[in-house]
Design a protein around this motif. Sequence first.
Motif, PDB file in Angstrom:
ATOM      1  N   GLU A  24      -5.869  16.631  -6.785  1.00  0.00           N
ATOM      2  CA  GLU A  24      -6.407  15.603  -5.887  1.00  0.00           C
ATOM      3  C   GLU A  24      -5.578  14.338  -6.050  1.00  0.00           C
ATOM      4  OE1 GLU A  24     -10.613  13.237  -4.999  1.00  0.00           O
ATOM      5  OE2 GLU A  24     -10.478  14.650  -6.651  1.00  0.00           O
ATOM      6  N   SER A  25      -5.384  13.616  -4.957  1.00  0.00           N
ATOM      7  CA  SER A  25      -4.658  12.355  -5.056  1.00  0.00           C
ATOM      8  C   SER A  25      -5.089  11.405  -3.947  1.00  0.00           C
ATOM      9  CB  SER A  25      -3.148  12.606  -4.983  1.00  0.00           C
ATOM     10  OG  SER A  25      -2.461  11.410  -5.289  1.00  0.00           O
ATOM     11  N   LYS A  26      -4.564  10.221  -4.062  1.00  0.00           N
ATOM     12  CA  LYS A  26      -4.886   9.141  -3.137  1.00  0.00           C
ATOM     13  C   LYS A  26      -3.627   8.814  -2.330  1.00  0.00           C
ATOM     14  CE  LYS A  26      -6.745   4.395  -3.569  1.00  0.00           C
ATOM     15  NZ  LYS A  26      -7.211   3.409  -4.574  1.00  0.00           N
ATOM     16  N   MET A  27      -3.787   8.686  -1.006  1.00  0.00           N
ATOM     17  CA  MET A  27      -2.673   8.267  -0.161  1.00  0.00           C
ATOM     18  C   MET A  27      -3.120   7.058   0.634  1.00  0.00           C
ATOM     19  SD  MET A  27      -0.275  10.416   2.410  1.00  0.00           S
ATOM     20  CE  MET A  27       1.104   9.607   3.215  1.00  0.00           C
ATOM     21  N   LEU A  28      -2.324   6.004   0.584  1.00  0.00           N
ATOM     22  CA  LEU A  28      -2.691   4.756   1.233  1.00  0.00           C
ATOM     23  C   LEU A  28      -1.800   4.513   2.441  1.00  0.00           C
ATOM     24  CD1 LEU A  28      -2.657   4.315  -2.153  1.00  0.00           C
ATOM     25  CD2 LEU A  28      -4.025   2.381  -1.431  1.00  0.00           C
ATOM     26  N   ILE A  29      -2.430   4.251   3.587  1.00  0.00           N
ATOM     27  CA  ILE A  29      -1.696   3.997   4.828  1.00  0.00           C
ATOM     28  C   ILE A  29      -1.765   2.506   5.123  1.00  0.00           C
ATOM     29  CG2 ILE A  29      -1.426   4.642   7.238  1.00  0.00           C
ATOM     30  CD1 ILE A  29      -3.092   7.086   6.743  1.00  0.00           C
ATOM     31  N   VAL A  30      -0.591   1.855   5.169  1.00  0.00           N
ATOM     32  CA  VAL A  30      -0.545   0.410   5.349  1.00  0.00           C
ATOM     33  C   VAL A  30       0.405   0.048   6.481  1.00  0.00           C
ATOM     34  CG1 VAL A  30      -1.067  -0.005   2.912  1.00  0.00           C
ATOM     35  CG2 VAL A  30       1.313   0.097   3.657  1.00  0.00           C
ATOM     36  N   GLY A  31       0.308  -1.193   6.914  1.00  0.00           N
ATOM     37  CA  GLY A  31       1.154  -1.703   7.986  1.00  0.00           C
ATOM     38  C   GLY A  31       0.412  -2.783   8.749  1.00  0.00           C
ATOM     39  N   GLN A  32       1.117  -3.433   9.671  1.00  0.00           N
ATOM     40  CA  GLN A  32       0.503  -4.489  10.461  1.00  0.00           C
ATOM     41  C   GLN A  32      -0.600  -3.918  11.350  1.00  0.00           C
ATOM     42  OE1 GLN A  32       1.944  -6.654   8.425  1.00  0.00           O
ATOM     43  NE2 GLN A  32       2.237  -8.148  10.061  1.00  0.00           N
ATOM     44  N   GLY A  33      -1.394  -4.798  11.948  1.00  0.00           N
ATOM     45  CA  GLY A  33      -2.453  -4.357  12.842  1.00  0.00           C
ATOM     46  C   GLY A  33      -1.906  -3.731  14.120  1.00  0.00           C
ATOM     47  N   ALA A  34      -2.637  -2.762  14.679  1.00  0.00           N
ATOM     48  CA  ALA A  34      -2.352  -2.157  15.984  1.00  0.00           C
ATOM     49  C   ALA A  34      -1.045  -1.366  16.033  1.00  0.00           C
ATOM     50  CB  ALA A  34      -2.354  -3.231  17.079  1.00  0.00           C
ATOM     51  N   VAL A  35      -0.602  -0.822  14.883  1.00  0.00           N
ATOM     52  CA  VAL A  35       0.595   0.028  14.915  1.00  0.00           C
ATOM     53  C   VAL A  35       0.232   1.509  14.982  1.00  0.00           C
ATOM     54  CG1 VAL A  35       2.075  -1.630  13.723  1.00  0.00           C
ATOM     55  CG2 VAL A  35       0.794   0.068  12.382  1.00  0.00           C
ATOM     56  N   GLY A  36      -1.079   1.814  14.935  1.00  0.00           N
ATOM     57  CA  GLY A  36      -1.519   3.197  15.091  1.00  0.00           C
ATOM     58  C   GLY A  36      -1.780   3.943  13.804  1.00  0.00           C
ATOM     59  N   LYS A  37      -2.153   3.220  12.726  1.00  0.00           N
ATOM     60  CA  LYS A  37      -2.380   3.875  11.428  1.00  0.00           C
ATOM     61  C   LYS A  37      -3.539   4.870  11.499  1.00  0.00           C
ATOM     62  CE  LYS A  37      -2.891  -0.011   9.190  1.00  0.00           C
ATOM     63  NZ  LYS A  37      -2.619  -0.948  10.317  1.00  0.00           N
ATOM     64  N   THR A  38      -4.644   4.459  12.121  1.00  0.00           N
ATOM     65  CA  THR A  38      -5.826   5.327  12.186  1.00  0.00           C
ATOM     66  C   THR A  38      -5.569   6.549  13.068  1.00  0.00           C
ATOM     67  OG1 THR A  38      -7.244   3.388  11.875  1.00  0.00           O
ATOM     68  CG2 THR A  38      -8.293   5.385  12.699  1.00  0.00           C
ATOM     69  N   TRP A  39      -4.892   6.360  14.186  1.00  0.00           N
ATOM     70  CA  TRP A  39      -4.547   7.479  15.056  1.00  0.00           C
ATOM     71  C   TRP A  39      -3.677   8.476  14.290  1.00  0.00           C
ATOM     72  CZ3 TRP A  39      -4.228   7.626  20.908  1.00  0.00           C
ATOM     73  CH2 TRP A  39      -5.246   6.842  21.480  1.00  0.00           C
ATOM     74  N   LEU A  40      -2.733   7.956  13.523  1.00  0.00           N
ATOM     75  CA  LEU A  40      -1.828   8.803  12.752  1.00  0.00           C
ATOM     76  C   LEU A  40      -2.595   9.599  11.703  1.00  0.00           C
ATOM     77  CD1 LEU A  40       1.064   9.656  12.191  1.00  0.00           C
ATOM     78  CD2 LEU A  40       1.347   7.609  10.790  1.00  0.00           C
ATOM     79  N   MET A  41      -3.500   8.949  11.002  1.00  0.00           N
ATOM     80  CA  MET A  41      -4.304   9.630   9.991  1.00  0.00           C
ATOM     81  C   MET A  41      -5.112  10.759  10.626  1.00  0.00           C
ATOM     82  SD  MET A  41      -7.339   8.078   7.560  1.00  0.00           S
ATOM     83  CE  MET A  41      -8.365   7.730   9.003  1.00  0.00           C
ATOM     84  N   ASN A  42      -5.702  10.501  11.783  1.00  0.00           N
ATOM     85  CA  ASN A  42      -6.494  11.534  12.463  1.00  0.00           C
ATOM     86  C   ASN A  42      -5.633  12.718  12.908  1.00  0.00           C
ATOM     87  OD1 ASN A  42      -9.588  10.911  13.274  1.00  0.00           O
ATOM     88  ND2 ASN A  42      -8.492   9.010  12.894  1.00  0.00           N
TER      89      ASN A  42
END
Length: 561
Positions: A24-42
């Motif tokens: 098990e591990s942790k992956m952190l998705i970062v970046g400026q707002g509205a670049v599509g981080k949540t869409w990418l994760m999904n």
Amino acid sequence: MKQGKDAVVNWFEQIEKEKIKLYESKMLIVGQGAVGKTWLMNQIITGKTPEDGKTTEGIEINKWVFNIGGIKDFKINFWDFGGQEIYHATHQFFLSKRSLYMFVWDARKDEDRITSFDYWLNVISLLSNNSPIIIVMNKCDERRKAIGQETLKAKFPNIKCFHEVSANTGQGIDSLKEDIKKHILKLPQIGDELPKVWADIRIELENLDQHCIKNTKYKVICEKFGQNEKEAEFLSDYYHDLGVFLHFSDNRILNDIVFLNPTWATNAVYKIIDTKEVVENYGKFSFSQLKVIWKEYDEDKYKYLIELMIKFEICFELGKSEVYIVPELLKPEFPELEWDYADNLRFEYNYSFMPAGIITRFITRQHSLIQDEIYWRTGVILKKNSTKALVINEPLNRKLRIWIKGDEAKELLFLVRTEIEKIHDSLNNPEVRQMYPCNCPECVDSIEPYFYDSEMLVKFRMKKFTSVQCQNSGLTVDIEKLRSGMMLMEDEVLEKVLLVGNESGEKLEEIIALLQIILSNQPEKDTALDSFFKIVKLDLGVVNFGELLKRVLKYKGRQFI
């Protein structure tokens, strides 16, 4: 080992009974707002885009489970960070070591690219101790933009690969998923052995489907699995470090509760930051407002959530008024001050990279000394007896500037510097130059005196120089008088270490080895401490050993001695 000898013994005792391996591990998705981080994760987890398309507020945590190389049910916990600037100062508390990072950028936003790369790559490298990074250009179906990959990798060797994807169409996602699996398997903790009972207790707690429970209930559950009170504390500390649960056993109020759902707890903090009334009131809110702000939360949890904000140095209480201030939401404008700049004691910190939140955390820590509520988002005035300190953050210049006036100026400067050094320590000691102001006749009464790098002054001392030349006036300045009364304990210890090292390179190697033992918290720590202070011939004092080791290694690397 960080928990001490008893925790190590407990781990061996538990693992002798029955053990499992951690996949098990942790992956952190970062970046400026509205670049599509949540869409990418999904897209990565489900192969679909999110239904609502809302902007992430605070942090969202999701699981991705897959099979790979004979390992069944490998689990990645995705931490999706809201990219709005207001969140940056709080995100630092969750950027953990031994994790994989994905930095997402949008090729359409040229104006944000340099700022975004500079901030996120530096903050990840600093706070995560150079954890591996995957850089992803999103929305490649709309526009592509070349970046200097080799230049970036030269500056940030922890960058592992680059990808171009479209979170909207799914283009490039399969290749990205393969690289995520490849690099997540290389993290040091993958395959670590754990006592099986720890995993059993975790499953039991997760099946409760509760956001938090009392510590007493947690201990009852542990007891059901044969764990006594002390063993239960070891386990809660372990899962706290892993980011599975939050339990602050060192806090009188928060020790009473175990947050089983970190998202639920941390997003309560972000609700305060995002509330329109709090923002418009420049960060001021009262306990009575929480019924509206935290309407989804039970009232008996308010005191714990407020204490969590105070623990993270996100807010402070005005006296005992139940009125709170969030410094990140203060007015940004520099107020009209009647400050007498003549005959001030001066000091500066110059950063190569300046993490967000240093000044606001300093304001929170020192709120009891604030004079007449004079504080704003980038500065504060403190008062202790008849002496005052003006502390101003200049993020564009990457400077923290200090003016102190009064009979106890040296004492107040020591207090200010000590608190700032503690914040630096919590941020893994960012690269910063400590600057002493020139005291030549031309600079003494100047608003902009010439400043000397403290490391340069130590270098000159090692080479037996007694004076330096002011670059403003050309006059000669005595080094000892320049630094008199402005040195912290760390400065004095560093100089003693380098003097010893100057006499014998072998002694320097011995000192470095001792410092590494002290910092690793090994059982020999106390003996190493005694040996260290005998070698440098100093009495035991308050020393930031992490900063000291870093500076000693820097001097050694530059061959200053």
